[in-house]
Scaffold this motif. Structure first.
Motif, PDB file in Angstrom:
ATOM      1  N   GLY A 172      42.445  35.234  32.091  1.00 18.01           N
ATOM      2  CA  GLY A 172      42.045  34.966  33.459  1.00 18.01           C
ATOM      3  C   GLY A 172      40.974  35.895  33.989  1.00 18.01           C
ATOM      4  N   THR A 173      41.070  37.179  33.663  1.00 14.09           N
ATOM      5  CA  THR A 173      40.054  38.112  34.146  1.00 14.09           C
ATOM      6  C   THR A 173      38.727  37.902  33.421  1.00 14.09           C
ATOM      7  OG1 THR A 173      40.954  39.758  32.600  1.00 14.09           O
ATOM      8  CG2 THR A 173      41.685  39.887  34.884  1.00 14.09           C
ATOM      9  N   LEU A 221      32.361  33.106  34.266  1.00 12.76           N
ATOM     10  CA  LEU A 221      31.935  31.902  34.995  1.00 12.76           C
ATOM     11  C   LEU A 221      31.959  32.055  36.514  1.00 12.76           C
ATOM     12  CD1 LEU A 221      33.829  29.223  32.850  1.00 12.76           C
ATOM     13  CD2 LEU A 221      31.401  29.824  32.749  1.00 12.76           C
ATOM     14  N   GLY A 222      32.377  33.223  37.016  1.00 15.76           N
ATOM     15  CA  GLY A 222      32.495  33.405  38.457  1.00 15.76           C
ATOM     16  C   GLY A 222      31.199  33.200  39.214  1.00 15.76           C
ATOM     17  N   GLU A 223      30.105  33.727  38.682  1.00 18.25           N
ATOM     18  CA  GLU A 223      28.820  33.584  39.372  1.00 18.25           C
ATOM     19  C   GLU A 223      28.391  32.119  39.409  1.00 18.25           C
ATOM     20  OE1 GLU A 223      24.338  35.563  39.439  1.00 18.25           O
ATOM     21  OE2 GLU A 223      25.690  35.963  37.748  1.00 18.25           O
ATOM     22  N   GLN A 224      28.540  31.423  38.277  1.00 18.67           N
ATOM     23  CA  GLN A 224      28.194  29.998  38.235  1.00 18.67           C
ATOM     24  C   GLN A 224      29.064  29.201  39.193  1.00 18.67           C
ATOM     25  OE1 GLN A 224      28.344  28.346  34.270  1.00 18.67           O
ATOM     26  NE2 GLN A 224      27.722  26.295  34.945  1.00 18.67           N
ATOM     27  N   PRO A 265      29.581  39.073  41.687  1.00 18.52           N
ATOM     28  CA  PRO A 265      29.362  39.084  40.233  1.00 18.52           C
ATOM     29  C   PRO A 265      29.339  40.515  39.682  1.00 18.52           C
ATOM     30  CG  PRO A 265      27.954  37.444  41.232  1.00 18.52           C
ATOM     31  CD  PRO A 265      28.621  38.177  42.363  1.00 18.52           C
ATOM     32  N   GLY A 266      30.105  40.724  38.637  1.00 19.32           N
ATOM     33  CA  GLY A 266      30.229  42.049  38.050  1.00 19.32           C
ATOM     34  C   GLY A 266      31.408  42.832  38.575  1.00 19.32           C
TER      35      GLY A 266
END
Length: 395
Positions: free
Chosen positions: A130-131, A137-140, A201-202
């Motif tokens: 999950g992390t 893909l979080g930024e997308q 992001p990051g």
């Protein structure tokens, strides 16, 4: 009869590979023992005094001559090694058909049904940590607004979304769509899980607003029977989610192990109606086992031991305490999956401690012995599975 029974489920704290562990790829797993070895010994004086070291040799855990609790370990009868099957079996409802899993991602018919009913295209569709998947893909996701759908070695359909992109209520709605319209029939996974996160992001961080949407147990559980008989059934942490909100009279969601122990300790000090108070402490599994963080797991165990001492001091002569687990998740092994293990069981009440009598419960043939003991204590009809050990506690 004990008026109140407190059950604390240490999520994933297994104590050695079961005989069929090789069938699950888990030969040699031992969550507690391996964490203790890596740490150079665990400092668990409260659990040691209750007899934890008498179940299995654990580095740093003293073997006491007169444990204050009955001790033993339990064998999982169910086909599986996950939270759902483990908890259902603890409540006398083992699972004999494995829940579907998707190591290569969900098939096209599942993805298309989710897109149709939700109105969203998706990102991901693979088995992942999950992390790691939100880092990938979080930024997308933030740019497109598309939810991240993924699974794991468990039978789960997980939806991750940034709380500022897909608000919590909408994320929960998407999970209900997946539960009621998508993951059904042969694709009925054990749990749909909302996995909200925040940050940039990051530096994304998952929040405590996770929510699980479980299948309903296929038969009556001891929780159902207790509630029908007029007893209180109080769930703490994930308990309501795991049992699909069935069989409970009250529920207290929690944000961490620490919070869970604070809630159950506060309840122990209150004048509660007779019944069951059951807590799940999920951090062992979600924050440390699945993250291969043995050092963090060791620290969490020691923190629990300290909190347990405080909790025990609040119990009365009419209270029974059961400490157990639902499966293993050995963080020292390759991969991040659950492990097919025995689970420890420690059972404490003041009268047992005062009699200074050693009660070895041995190796139980099913987790359901715990639920059977609860049922016997409240003079309920035995369920289909499990053998009570109540008489062993009262001799």
């Amino acid at each position: 009869m004990f008026k109140r029974i407190f059950v604390i489920v240490l999520d994933s704290v297994g104590i050695g590979a079961m005989p069929d562990a090789p069938e699950y790829g888990d030969d040699g797993a031992n969550t507690l023992v391996h964490i203790a070895e890596l740490k150079g010994g665990l400092n668990l004086p409260t659990l040691a005094g209750m007899g934890l070291g008498s179940i299995e040799p654990i580095a740093g855990v003293q073997v006491v001559s007169r444990p204050t609790a009955a001790f033993g370990k339990m064998t999982e009868l169910s086909k599986g090694k996950d939270t759902t099957s483990g908890h259902w079996e603890l409540a006398c409802c083992p699972v004999f058909t494995s829940f579907p899993v998707y190591p290569d991602g969900f098939p096209p018919e599942i993805v298309e049904k989710f897109k149709f009913y939700s109105g969203h295209s998706i990102l991901g569709n693979k088995a992942a940590s999950g992390t790691e998947i939100i880092a990938e893909l979080g930024e997308q996701h933030m740019l497109t607004g598309q939810p991240i759908v993924y699974t794991s070695a468990d039978s789960v359909f997980q939806i991750a979304a940034h709380e500022e992109v897909i608000p919590l209520e909408r994320l929960y709605e998407l999970c209900k769509i997946a539960r009621e319209k998508v993951c059904i029939d042969e694709h009925a996974v054990g749990r749909i899980i909302a996995r909200p996160f925040i940050g940039k992001p990051g530096s994304f961080t998952r929040t405590a607003n996770r929510h699980d949407y479980s299948l309903e147990p296929p038969a009556a559980t001891v929780l159902d029977v207790l509630k029908q008989a007029g007893f209180a059934v109080i769930g703490i942490g994930k308990i309501a989610d795991i049992y699909a909100n069935r069989g409970l009279t009250q529920s207290y969601p929690t944000k961490s192990n620490k919070h869970g122990m604070e809630v159950i300790t506060d309840l122990a000090e209150q004048s509660l109606p007779d019944g069951l108070i059951m807590a799940n402490l999920v951090d062992f599994d979600s924050a440390y086992g699945h993250r291969n963080d043995a050092a963090g797991y060791a620290r969490a165990l020691e923190e629990f031991d300290t909190a347990l001492a405080v909790f025990k001091s609040k119990l009365s002569a009419n209270d029974l305490l059961i400490i157990t687990a639902d499966h293993g998740c050995d963080p020292t092994r390759p991969g991040t999956d659950h492990t097919r293990e025995y689970v420890p069981i420690l059972v404490y009440h003041q009268g047992l401690a005062q009699r200074h009598r050693t009660v070895n419960l041995g190796v139980r043939s099913t987790f359901a012995d715990m639920g059977a003991t609860v049922a016997a204590n409240f003079n309920l009809q035995p369920l289909a599975y499990g053998q009570s050990f109540l008489k062993d506690l009262l001799r």
